[in-house]
Scaffold this active site. Structure first.
Site, PDB file in Angstrom:
ATOM      1  N   SER A  13       0.816  -1.224   0.000  1.00 29.18           N
ATOM      2  CA  SER A  13       0.000   0.000   0.000  1.00 29.18           C
ATOM      3  C   SER A  13       0.845   1.267   0.000  1.00 29.18           C
ATOM      4  CB  SER A  13      -0.902   0.005   1.237  1.00 29.18           C
ATOM      5  OG  SER A  13      -1.453   1.278   1.463  1.00 29.18           O
ATOM      6  N   ARG A  56      -5.082  -1.778  -9.345  1.00 28.48           N
ATOM      7  CA  ARG A  56      -4.208  -1.919 -10.511  1.00 28.48           C
ATOM      8  C   ARG A  56      -4.949  -2.457 -11.728  1.00 28.48           C
ATOM      9  NH1 ARG A  56      -1.142  -4.159  -6.362  1.00 28.48           N
ATOM     10  NH2 ARG A  56      -1.371  -6.261  -7.190  1.00 28.48           N
ATOM     11  N   TRP A 181      -9.524   5.870   8.115  1.00 28.71           N
ATOM     12  CA  TRP A 181      -9.056   5.119   6.949  1.00 28.71           C
ATOM     13  C   TRP A 181      -8.395   6.060   5.956  1.00 28.71           C
ATOM     14  CZ3 TRP A 181     -12.414   3.629   2.245  1.00 28.71           C
ATOM     15  CH2 TRP A 181     -11.689   2.792   1.374  1.00 28.71           C
ATOM     16  N   ASN A 183      -4.432   7.872   4.494  1.00 22.24           N
ATOM     17  CA  ASN A 183      -3.485   8.886   4.954  1.00 22.24           C
ATOM     18  C   ASN A 183      -4.107  10.271   4.958  1.00 22.24           C
ATOM     19  OD1 ASN A 183      -3.201   8.819   1.920  1.00 22.24           O
ATOM     20  ND2 ASN A 183      -1.890  10.578   2.395  1.00 22.24           N
ATOM     21  N   ASP A 184      -5.171  10.468   4.161  1.00 21.23           N
ATOM     22  CA  ASP A 184      -5.827  11.775   4.125  1.00 21.23           C
ATOM     23  C   ASP A 184      -6.760  11.986   5.308  1.00 21.23           C
ATOM     24  OD1 ASP A 184      -7.489   9.775   3.158  1.00 21.23           O
ATOM     25  OD2 ASP A 184      -8.437  11.030   1.656  1.00 21.23           O
TER      26      ASP A 184
END
Length: 197
Positions: A13, A56, A181, A183-184
């Site tokens: 990730s 992906r 949930w 990184n933002d």
């Protein structure tokens, strides 16, 4: 009583790469312990009932995701290179060895720098050994743990506990009954912890 941020991640990730750069400072500023828990994202998705394709495999989504990742890399002023492969299970398992040795933070930071900062091939055992050494760990001991039934059983147990807790992806941070949930969401996490002091 010291509070704990449980950080669930998978070395495949890139957004967990971003989160782990900021979490130690958030933990320090808010007086929390930070615990590192490796998972397997494809397995977590299935455990949560999400049978959709990986990012992906969805061309429009990966295009936007790549643009976002490059924006985050510029914002954090960090290198970002896709790894040569996505074979990260051994690295995830190795985190549990690092935890036992009190070196989880150092190992996770060094591993993410290699995998997403330098774009190495995580399937290369020599890279894993070098990462162990960089983090102050015994490379032979780490590899022995990863290859052992004990290490693999411990990794299965940690993943199973995570999915029972409701972990469905990464990066995911738990504090008390709150879940953050991505990184933002780190600003929300820090805000919550600051209010609870």
């Amino acid at each position: 009583m010291t509070r704990t941020i449980d950080f669930y991640f998978d070395f495949i990730s890139p957004f967990s790469y971003l989160a782990q750069l900021k979490l130690p400072e958030i933990a320090r500023k808010t007086g929390c312990d930070l615990e590192y828990w490796p998972i397997d994202i494809p397995e977590a998705k299935i455990a949560a009932g999400n049978y959709g394709p990986s990012n992906r495999e969805v061309a429009p989504k990966i295009k936007v995701m790549m643009a976002d990742l490059n924006r985050w890399a510029r914002k954090y002023d960090i290198p970002l290179r896709f790894p040569a492969s996505f074979t990260c299970s051994d690295w995830n398992c190795a985190t549990l060895y690092a935890r036992e040795q009190g070196k989880a933070k150092a190992f996770v930071a060094a591993a993410y720098n290699r995998i997403w900062g330098q774009g190495i091939d995580p399937s290369d055992r020599e890279e894993l050994r070098a990462c162990a050494k960089e983090a102050g760990l015994d490379p032979d001991g780490l590899i022995t743990f990863v290859d052992s039934p004990l290490g693999q059983n411990e990794y299965r147990k940690v993943r199973s506990q995570a999915y029972k807790r409701g972990v469905f992806g990464a990066p995911l941070m738990f504090v008390d009954d709150e879940v953050f949930w991505g990184n933002d969401r780190l600003d929300f996490l820090e805000e919550y912890l600051s209010r609870q002091k």
